[in-house]
Design a protein around this motif. Structure first.
Motif, PDB file in Angstrom:
ATOM      1  N   LEU A 139       3.911   1.427  -1.030  1.00 27.49           N
ATOM      2  CA  LEU A 139       4.606   1.516  -2.311  1.00 27.49           C
ATOM      3  C   LEU A 139       3.749   2.230  -3.344  1.00 27.49           C
ATOM      4  O   LEU A 139       4.242   2.988  -4.163  1.00 27.49           O
ATOM      5  N   LYS A 140       2.451   1.965  -3.279  1.00 34.09           N
ATOM      6  CA  LYS A 140       1.564   2.614  -4.252  1.00 34.09           C
ATOM      7  C   LYS A 140       1.447   4.104  -3.970  1.00 34.09           C
ATOM      8  O   LYS A 140       1.481   4.926  -4.875  1.00 34.09           O
ATOM      9  N   VAL A 141       1.284   4.438  -2.715  1.00 31.82           N
ATOM     10  CA  VAL A 141       1.136   5.851  -2.368  1.00 31.82           C
ATOM     11  C   VAL A 141       2.424   6.613  -2.682  1.00 31.82           C
ATOM     12  O   VAL A 141       2.392   7.731  -3.179  1.00 31.82           O
ATOM     13  N   TYR A 142       3.554   6.012  -2.386  1.00 33.64           N
ATOM     14  CA  TYR A 142       4.833   6.713  -2.542  1.00 33.64           C
ATOM     15  C   TYR A 142       5.476   6.527  -3.914  1.00 33.64           C
ATOM     16  O   TYR A 142       6.586   6.964  -4.148  1.00 33.64           O
ATOM     17  N   ASP A 143       4.758   5.839  -4.812  1.00 27.80           N
ATOM     18  CA  ASP A 143       5.358   5.462  -6.093  1.00 27.80           C
ATOM     19  C   ASP A 143       6.072   6.617  -6.808  1.00 27.80           C
ATOM     20  O   ASP A 143       7.207   6.480  -7.250  1.00 27.80           O
ATOM     21  N   ASP A 157       0.815  -1.197   0.000  1.00 26.71           N
ATOM     22  CA  ASP A 157       0.000   0.000   0.000  1.00 26.71           C
ATOM     23  C   ASP A 157       0.859   1.261   0.000  1.00 26.71           C
ATOM     24  O   ASP A 157       0.634   2.203  -0.751  1.00 26.71           O
ATOM     25  N   ILE A 211      -4.611   6.468  -6.264  1.00 23.70           N
ATOM     26  CA  ILE A 211      -3.827   6.260  -5.043  1.00 23.70           C
ATOM     27  C   ILE A 211      -2.426   6.863  -5.165  1.00 23.70           C
ATOM     28  O   ILE A 211      -1.886   7.406  -4.197  1.00 23.70           O
ATOM     29  N   SER A 212      -1.872   6.826  -6.359  1.00 20.49           N
ATOM     30  CA  SER A 212      -0.518   7.382  -6.511  1.00 20.49           C
ATOM     31  C   SER A 212      -0.498   8.909  -6.463  1.00 20.49           C
ATOM     32  O   SER A 212       0.560   9.517  -6.503  1.00 20.49           O
ATOM     33  N   ASN A 253       0.608  11.009  -2.435  1.00 23.20           N
ATOM     34  CA  ASN A 253       1.856  11.467  -1.811  1.00 23.20           C
ATOM     35  C   ASN A 253       2.029  12.968  -1.933  1.00 23.20           C
ATOM     36  O   ASN A 253       2.946  13.528  -1.360  1.00 23.20           O
TER      37      ASN A 253
END
Lengths: 301, 713
Positions: free
Chosen positions: A20-24, A18, B56-57, B60
């Motif tokens: 990883l997806k947000v911080y991609d 999860d 979702i991406s 950040n």
């Protein structure tokens, strides 16, 4: 210590699918290693006005392990100019506590804590609990003490303030450059400022001296008198010949304004994160954002 | 809010801030920051428009959104979010495309200032034209990685967005994609075509061969064959990675003089294998059996999605894990066959999705500078609105936020903002069709939305369907548009006009594009010395009129070509920067986009093994097909007869890096770059990236440069 913990952070050093997806999109800049380092980081953030809110926002979004929001004061009406984490009608509340819910919402993976004890009342080992300390909106005397303490304990420190649309920060990350009060020696009114420095340096010095003398920052309510006072401080600096060069700045130095909290907040947060990404700017120790010249520049002072 | 506090602003500005109506185009990374700042400053009258939904991406950096808001429209969600800290602002949010005709002059005329926080060239050009037409000041912006920029655009005062040419994306010859891939990017493009061919809407770019059904002996397209076999993963694996490769190898001469030659996979995998891969990190290089398993599993999952799809087809999306797995597995299996370096899931996603790295801090700095520029604009201090650049690292003077010395003057030859400007269109008038003119030149390159085209007072393209003009299939010469003809193009919506001069030009080299645009007829001939680049060693063909397929890879959000990372703002301004010189144009950048691949030409290999032209086509895959001249015979341009002659030459020159381990485990070793550091190889896409630096500048942009043409906001 009067603190609230609103959520538990993720395990240090492991990134969930999860996350990883947000911080991609940022992992594509600083890599998985950078992200893992960031997610093990514990930050102390002092001062939760607009600038503090911006710094908190950026660090929480990027996914540090924990951040402690430290501010002993209550919410002020001026916070409405730049503090987007505090909901309306929070006037009687402590700033850090009032910011906590929205700060946490930015990223549930980060452990966000509110702390209302003044930094001056903490013992000198307090800072060693953190990987990095960022202080905003304190008085120069507090910055001096904090800088000495962090230097002694080898804890990286950033100090930042915004005055209207103008802002600056000082970094002590190599423990080699001048200390805060050596750069801005006017906190106690005895020493004088350095020679051959750029305009924003003298402006900052004047603003800090104003703060020491009046026990407050320049204020929109009293803007006219405050401008006169600032002018007289600046003209007292022997190094300055062209006092008119400062005129354009005076109209926009009151309360924290969001465009510059945004800029300085991001500069500080990024500079802080760069210290673990091997991207540190080490030759410089002071940064000014000059809103008249649209210039953001580092100096070694 | 600052404007409600007496003394926070200069008295003259307080009311201006409260009452000036501002349009914010884009509620992504920069848009969220700008909206927050505007609201905190006390701007009272705002409208925000965005056509995207939250992913979702985005989370950040697009801090007005949370996990609960994934899937919701950005514009509405951003509005609700800022109203929570200032309920007293009037915000009108639009979930829609700014290029929609309903946002015409009447809409734009409401605003004192327009702010662009976009991620693609098309929309930027469009808003640029609308603001020039309505004479409204525009602030244009972009970020990429650590860098970014803010630009002020005002009719007759400053450079407009289109005053400086924007780079055109890199082309790949289609024959490389189909037959002779040399780099990972070639296999990635092939994999996306394969997806499109098997599941997509547009099946023009065929990469898998026809197949004969046993019972009927009838030839089926790969799509139909897959359907007939109920998308059986193992059968598809065998067809694509064994039978199709056999087919290529049987075309003896195809690889005759080339070092590149596919090498067949070991037959132990013929019926598929099972090897767990789900637990592996995205930055790790997996084994061949793992990729084969991934391929077969992805087919199963995608088939289910296809069955559920109401449209009957799927659009590839990098954020869909199954689609992404399909491309990763297909790419790497093909890479094994062709002896190309294997890439991690993480790296393939960067390339396949043209992802531009994006961080909250750069967006916040740019978002702050935009609002400071906005204040200066509303004060009327236009000369104080120089272009401002955020650098990745400080220059030798320590500057990291730098401005141009002056606001750059409009370019007198700009075809958008100058009436003097005209364009020279160099084409082969015997083959270039009116449809190509509209699709490739007017819509794709010039970003015209609703073209009306006149030649000597005669209308050849009309934006009004009722006019029922149907000249699309005609070539220029058939429509009597010849060398020296003057074409007048008008977009009523954008109030954009441009004069074009036709310059007939035969193609002498194969890598020439279908058309070229110049500002001056004299430039046309200079360009004839083409850089041969790598096409030379790729597919060298004698003769005059051969064409290749070029594949362009670009970012796009929505169906348009969109998300170019923008490179595009990159402008001549940099020359004015004393020591900065970099720059990124930080354009946009956004991630919510789909990649689209454009093909500008089609090549085919016919029976006598010469390359010959099959009706040029323009196709966007998987985007909307605007293209009806879907020539049936183009589908067959894959055939090469065995007994062909040899005028199909491929130069050598490539290294023989062709090695596949044959051991039973099927492991293959490839250098492990799985550290996950951001690394995109030189897939050639760097052209997209406008990063230029002097030696004094630092590493970080170099990184970004590698990361190149990916894209954010």
């Amino acid at each position: 210590m009067d603190s609230e913990i609103s959520n538990n952070g993720a395990d240090v050093g492991k990134l969930s699918k999860d996350e990883l997806k947000v911080y991609d999109r940022q992992i594509r800049l600083w890599g998985h290693d950078g992200q893992k380092k960031l997610s093990s980081w514990n930050v102390l953030l002092i001062g939760l006005q607009g600038l503090g809110a911006e710094i908190a926002k950026n660090l929480i979004l990027c996914g540090v392990h924990s951040i402690t929001l430290k501010d002993p004061s209550d919410v002020s009406i001026l916070d409405r100019c730049s503090q987007f984490l505090i909901p309306p009608d929070s006037e009687q509340r402590n700033r850090a506590k009032a910011s906590l819910t929205n700060a946490q919402k930015l990223n549930p993976n980060v452990k966000v804590t509110a702390d209302t004890k003044p930094i001056d009342e903490e013992d000198e080992h307090f800072v060693t609990k953190f990987d990095i300390v960022i202080a905003t909106e304190c008085f120069p005397a507090t910055y001096k003490k904090l800088n000495e303490n962090c230097r002694k304990n080898q804890v990286k420190l950033f100090i930042a303030d915004v005055f209207g649309l103008f802002g600056y920060f000082v970094q002590d990350i190599t423990f080699e450059h001048n200390l805060y009060h050596e750069i801005f020696p006017n906190y106690d009114q005895r020493s004088n400022v350095s020679e051959n420095c750029p305009l924003p340096y003298y402006l900052t010095s004047a603003l800090l001296r104003f703060q020491c003398e009046s026990n407050r920052k320049p204020n929109p309510d009293t803007c006219e008198e405050d401008v006169e006072e600032l002018k007289s401080i600046i003209s007292s600096f022997e190094q300055i010949t062209d006092i008119e060069a400062y005129d354009e700045y005076f109209g926009e130095l009151f309360c924290e304004m969001s465009p510059t909290t945004s800029i300085i907040g991001a500069m500080v947060a990024q500079a802080a994160m760069n210290t673990i990404m091997d991207k540190t700017v080490e030759d410089f120790n002071v940064f000014f954002y000059d809103h008249v010249e649209h210039r953001g520049q580092y100096f070694k002072l | 809010m600052a404007a409600n506090i007496v003394g926070a602003f200069k008295p003259s500005m307080q009311n201006v801030v409260k009452t000036s109506k501002i349009l914010l185009v884009g509620a992504g990374g920069i848009g969220c920051e700008v909206l927050k700042n505007l609201v905190l400053m006390g701007f009272g009258e705002l409208e925000v428009i965005d056509l995207d939904t939250i992913e979702i991406s985005n989370l950040n950096r697009q801090f007005l959104f949370s996990k609960d808001s994934v899937g919701k429209p950005k514009s509405h969600t951003a509005k609700e979010s800022v109203l929570r800290f200032n309920p007293n602002v009037n915000i009108n949010s639009h979930y829609g495309d700014i290029m929609d005709t309903k946002y015409g002059s009447a809409f734009f005329n409401k605003f004192k200032l327009v702010i662009n926080a976009l991620d693609n060239k098309r929309a930027r050009s469009h808003v640029n034209r609308m603001c020039l037409s309505c004479d409204i000041p525009l602030i244009e912006s972009g970020t990429m990685g650590y860098s970014g920029q803010v630009e002020f655009i005002k009719k007759d005062f400053s450079l407009c967005y289109e005053c400086s040419p924007k780079p055109v994306p890199k082309d790949y010859p289609m024959c490389t994609i189909r037959n002779t891939p040399k780099e990972p990017i070639h296999c990635i493009i092939w994999a996306k075509f394969l997806f499109s061919q098997l599941f997509g809407e547009n099946t023009e770019e065929l990469v898998s061969m026809e197949e004969t059904e046993d019972e009927t002996e009838e030839k089926l397209s790969a799509r139909d064959w897959a359907k007939a076999n109920n998308y059986d993963g193992q059968k598809l694996f065998k067809k694509i990675f064994y039978d199709d490769i056999d087919y290529l190898l049987n075309m003896r001469d195809l690889y005759k003089s080339k070092s590149i030659k596919p090498r067949k996979l070991d037959y132990v995998y013929l019926n598929g294998v099972k090897s767990e891969y789900a637990h592996e990190e995205e930055s790790k290089i997996l084994t061949l059996p793992q990729y084969i398993s991934m391929f077969i599993d992805s087919i199963t999952s995608i088939k289910e999605k296809l069955d559920q799809s109401k449209k009957g087809y799927l659009n590839w999306d990098k954020d869909d894990d199954d689609f992404m797995n399909f491309v990763v597995a297909s790419t790497n299996i093909r890479s094994v066959i062709f002896g190309i370096e294997i890439k991690s899931h993480f790296n393939i996603k960067s390339m396949a999705g043209n992802i531009i790295p994006a961080i909250p801090t750069a967006n916040a700095i740019i978002g702050g500078q935009i609002v400071i520029h906005g204040l200066r604009v509303l004060e009327g201090k236009y000369p104080r609105c120089q272009t401002v650049y955020l650098r990745g690292m400080p220059n030798h003077k320590g500057e990291i936020i730098v401005k141009d010395k002056i606001v750059q003057k409009p370019s007198p030859t700009c075809t958008t903002c100058s009436t003097e400007g005209h364009i020279v269109l160099a084409v082969n008038t015997f083959t270039f069709t009116i449809r190509q003119f509209e699709d490739l030149v007017l819509r794709q390159r010039l970003n015209i939305v609703a073209p009306d085209v006149l030649i000597d007072g005669r209308m050849i393209i009309s934006s009004d369907e009722d006019d029922e003009l149907d000249l699309y299939s005609k070539t220029f010469s058939e429509a009597n548009i010849l060398h020296g003809s003057k074409i007048s193009v008008d977009d009523f919506l954008q109030n954009y006009r441009v004069q074009m001069l036709v310059h007939h030009k035969m193609k002498v080299s194969d890598e020439q594009p279908e058309f070229e645009l110049f500002n001056n007829s004299d430039d046309v001939d200079k360009e004839d010395d083409f850089e041969q680049e790598e096409y030379d060693d790729e597919c060298h063909i004698d003769g005059e009129d051969h064409k290749f397929i070029y594949v362009k890879q670009e970012e796009s959000s929505n169906e348009e070509m969109a998300n170019e990372s923008d490179e595009d703002n990159f402008s001549s301004v940099e020359e004015e920067l004393e020591e900065t010189e970099l720059f990124v144009d930080a354009g946009a950048v956004n991630d919510a986009s789909e990649t689209c691949i454009k093909i500008t030409n089609v090549c085919s290999i016919t029976e006598d093994n010469t390359l010959s032209i099959i009706e040029e086509q323009s196709a966007e895959v998987p985007a909307d097909s605007q293209d009806e001249n879907n020539e049936d015979d183009a589908k067959d341009n894959f055939e090469i007869e065995d007994d062909a002659k040899d005028n199909f030459e491929i130069e050598d020159g490539a290294k023989d890096n062709f090695e596949i381990e044959d051991d039973a485990k099927g492991d293959f070793e490839i250098e492990d770059d799985a550290k996950g550091d951001f690394e995109i190889e030189d897939d050639g896409n760097e052209t997209n990236l406008e990063l230029k630096r002097k030696a004094e500048d630092n590493v970080d942009t170099t990184e970004t440069k590698k990361s190149r043409s990916s894209t954010d906001e």
